[in-house]
Design a protein around this motif. Structure first.
Motif, PDB file in Angstrom:
ATOM      1  N   GLY A 199       1.287 -24.866   6.110  1.00 41.13           N
ATOM      2  CA  GLY A 199       0.746 -23.520   6.047  1.00 41.13           C
ATOM      3  C   GLY A 199       0.374 -23.163   4.620  1.00 41.13           C
ATOM      4  O   GLY A 199      -0.375 -23.871   3.961  1.00 41.13           O
ATOM      5  N   THR A 200       0.923 -22.060   4.116  1.00 39.99           N
ATOM      6  CA  THR A 200       0.763 -21.683   2.715  1.00 39.99           C
ATOM      7  C   THR A 200       1.876 -22.344   1.917  1.00 39.99           C
ATOM      8  O   THR A 200       3.050 -22.213   2.262  1.00 39.99           O
ATOM      9  CB  THR A 200       0.835 -20.161   2.551  1.00 39.99           C
ATOM     10  N   THR A 201       1.521 -23.064   0.882  1.00 42.57           N
ATOM     11  CA  THR A 201       2.519 -23.857   0.166  1.00 42.57           C
ATOM     12  C   THR A 201       2.590 -23.458  -1.309  1.00 42.57           C
ATOM     13  O   THR A 201       1.631 -22.934  -1.876  1.00 42.57           O
ATOM     14  CB  THR A 201       2.201 -25.360   0.262  1.00 42.57           C
ATOM     15  N   GLU A 202       3.749 -23.731  -1.884  1.00 39.71           N
ATOM     16  CA  GLU A 202       3.937 -23.521  -3.319  1.00 39.71           C
ATOM     17  C   GLU A 202       4.910 -24.576  -3.836  1.00 39.71           C
ATOM     18  O   GLU A 202       5.993 -24.761  -3.262  1.00 39.71           O
ATOM     19  CB  GLU A 202       4.484 -22.132  -3.621  1.00 39.71           C
ATOM     20  N   TYR A 203       4.518 -25.240  -4.885  1.00 34.44           N
ATOM     21  CA  TYR A 203       5.381 -26.229  -5.520  1.00 34.44           C
ATOM     22  C   TYR A 203       6.202 -25.558  -6.632  1.00 34.44           C
ATOM     23  O   TYR A 203       5.761 -24.612  -7.274  1.00 34.44           O
ATOM     24  CB  TYR A 203       4.546 -27.363  -6.108  1.00 34.44           C
ATOM     25  N   ASN A 204       7.406 -26.066  -6.821  1.00 31.73           N
ATOM     26  CA  ASN A 204       8.295 -25.587  -7.891  1.00 31.73           C
ATOM     27  C   ASN A 204       8.547 -24.089  -7.798  1.00 31.73           C
ATOM     28  O   ASN A 204       8.511 -23.362  -8.795  1.00 31.73           O
ATOM     29  CB  ASN A 204       7.715 -25.942  -9.263  1.00 31.73           C
ATOM     30  N   ASN A 205       8.814 -23.632  -6.592  1.00 33.15           N
ATOM     31  CA  ASN A 205       9.144 -22.228  -6.382  1.00 33.15           C
ATOM     32  C   ASN A 205      10.534 -21.944  -6.959  1.00 33.15           C
ATOM     33  O   ASN A 205      11.481 -22.677  -6.694  1.00 33.15           O
ATOM     34  CB  ASN A 205       9.110 -21.911  -4.886  1.00 33.15           C
ATOM     35  N   GLU A 206      10.650 -20.890  -7.733  1.00 36.27           N
ATOM     36  CA  GLU A 206      11.902 -20.614  -8.416  1.00 36.27           C
ATOM     37  C   GLU A 206      12.894 -19.831  -7.563  1.00 36.27           C
ATOM     38  O   GLU A 206      14.052 -19.647  -7.956  1.00 36.27           O
ATOM     39  CB  GLU A 206      11.623 -19.848  -9.717  1.00 36.27           C
ATOM     40  N   THR A 207      12.454 -19.371  -6.396  1.00 32.62           N
ATOM     41  CA  THR A 207      13.314 -18.540  -5.555  1.00 32.62           C
ATOM     42  C   THR A 207      14.083 -19.355  -4.528  1.00 32.62           C
ATOM     43  O   THR A 207      15.234 -19.041  -4.202  1.00 32.62           O
ATOM     44  CB  THR A 207      12.470 -17.467  -4.838  1.00 32.62           C
ATOM     45  N   TYR A 208      13.464 -20.412  -4.007  1.00 26.43           N
ATOM     46  CA  TYR A 208      14.040 -21.148  -2.885  1.00 26.43           C
ATOM     47  C   TYR A 208      14.314 -22.608  -3.244  1.00 26.43           C
ATOM     48  O   TYR A 208      13.666 -23.190  -4.112  1.00 26.43           O
ATOM     49  CB  TYR A 208      13.092 -21.110  -1.682  1.00 26.43           C
ATOM     50  N   ARG A 209      15.269 -23.167  -2.519  1.00 21.11           N
ATOM     51  CA  ARG A 209      15.580 -24.584  -2.665  1.00 21.11           C
ATOM     52  C   ARG A 209      15.992 -25.141  -1.302  1.00 21.11           C
ATOM     53  O   ARG A 209      16.625 -24.454  -0.500  1.00 21.11           O
ATOM     54  CB  ARG A 209      16.705 -24.799  -3.692  1.00 21.11           C
ATOM     55  N   CYS A 210      15.621 -26.385  -1.045  1.00 17.52           N
ATOM     56  CA  CYS A 210      15.957 -27.017   0.225  1.00 17.52           C
ATOM     57  C   CYS A 210      17.430 -27.432   0.228  1.00 17.52           C
ATOM     58  O   CYS A 210      17.878 -28.130  -0.688  1.00 17.52           O
ATOM     59  CB  CYS A 210      15.075 -28.247   0.454  1.00 17.52           C
ATOM     60  N   PRO A 211      18.177 -27.058   1.253  1.00 20.24           N
ATOM     61  CA  PRO A 211      19.587 -27.446   1.307  1.00 20.24           C
ATOM     62  C   PRO A 211      19.787 -28.925   1.618  1.00 20.24           C
ATOM     63  O   PRO A 211      20.880 -29.461   1.396  1.00 20.24           O
ATOM     64  CB  PRO A 211      20.150 -26.574   2.436  1.00 20.24           C
ATOM     65  N   ASP A 212      18.735 -29.585   2.120  1.00 17.49           N
ATOM     66  CA  ASP A 212      18.861 -31.006   2.473  1.00 17.49           C
ATOM     67  C   ASP A 212      18.469 -31.928   1.325  1.00 17.49           C
ATOM     68  O   ASP A 212      19.231 -32.815   0.944  1.00 17.49           O
ATOM     69  CB  ASP A 212      18.009 -31.327   3.700  1.00 17.49           C
ATOM     70  N   CYS A 213      17.272 -31.728   0.772  1.00 15.44           N
ATOM     71  CA  CYS A 213      16.784 -32.659  -0.253  1.00 15.44           C
ATOM     72  C   CYS A 213      16.865 -32.098  -1.668  1.00 15.44           C
ATOM     73  O   CYS A 213      16.672 -32.830  -2.633  1.00 15.44           O
ATOM     74  CB  CYS A 213      15.355 -33.099   0.054  1.00 15.44           C
ATOM     75  N   GLY A 214      17.115 -30.791  -1.796  1.00 12.80           N
ATOM     76  CA  GLY A 214      17.245 -30.192  -3.113  1.00 12.80           C
ATOM     77  C   GLY A 214      15.942 -29.810  -3.782  1.00 12.80           C
ATOM     78  O   GLY A 214      15.954 -29.242  -4.872  1.00 12.80           O
TER      79      GLY A 214
END
Length: 237
Positions: A199-214
């Motif tokens: 969908g709409t994507t953003e790299y190196n977002n400072e607000t969110y992090r993936c709990p699986d891959c980090g």
């Protein structure tokens, strides 16, 4: 989309099935048999094929086969009753897709070969503009979504080639799918997961992090905020 994120493949398949019926035709308003633009029914075919793949992930192979065989005659009927040759080729491409999603690979190859022949016989004035129309976008959807994060991810130039001046620019679509779509379907089944669409994507977002891959690369799609790489819900950093 929530069912995909949750890995509830049967619920996802049911949702795609309902979406397909919605786009194929709504009661007395119109149907796929009506004259006019074919974009909306084409998206319905794409949903049927994605539903079939989800049912296969759920272990419901018979329901998967039924979704594919629902799409198949609709695609054939559109192919055989349209005047524009390039549109006929797109619907023939759908025939190949319907075969591929249920593992009927030899018939898929034959269908894609016929689509490539139709494309070569009906070259539009502007193949790039044609390839960007909603009808083609609908035909792109199943392979683009299925390929995500499989190691076989498909991009625009993969489907169309790099030289729009070649007569085979659109035929390349069918030839590429002939080689790759069965492999992608196998990869999805082996992984046991169909990722959400991009969908709409953003790299190196400072607000969110993936709990699986980090990672902190985010994909916003249909009200969900998920990891671009894992399709799991991200958490606030």
């Amino acid at each position: 989309m929530t069912a995909l994120v949750d890995g509830d493949w049967r619920a996802a398949a049911d949702a795609y099935t309902l979406a397909a019926h919605r786009d194929i035709g709504e009661g007395d308003d119109w149907t796929i048999l009506d004259p006019g633009p074919r974009e909306r029914p084409a998206f319905g075919l794409a949903y049927f094929l994605t539903a079939a793949l989800c049912y296969r992930l759920a272990g419901a192979d018979e329901r998967a086969r039924l979704r594919a065989t629902t799409a198949l005659p609709l695609a054939i009927d559109a192919r055989d009753n349209l005047r524009e040759g390039v549109e006929r080729a797109v619907f023939q491409e759908f025939v190949g897709d319907a075969r591929a999603v249920v593992g009927d690979n030899e018939k898929a190859k034959t269908a894609y070969d016929r689509a490539a022949t139709l494309y070569r016989s009906h070259v539009p004035d502007d193949p790039v503009e044609t390839a960007g129309t909603p009808l083609f976008s609908a035909a792109n959807r199943p392979i683009l979504q299925a390929s995500r994060n499989t190691g076989l991810e498909v991009r625009w130039d993969d489907l169309h080639g790099t030289d729009p001046d070649e007569d085979g620019y659109l035929a390349h679509r069918a030839e590429y799918k002939r080689r790759q779509f069965p492999r992608i379907v196998t990869a999805v089944l082996d992984a046991g997961r169909l990722h959400v669409p991009r969908g709409t994507t953003e790299y190196n977002n400072e607000t969110y992090r993936c709990p699986d891959c980090g990672e902190n690369d985010v994909n916003w799609i249909a009200g969900e905020t998920v990891c671009l790489h894992c399709s799991v819900r991200v958490v606030e950093s």
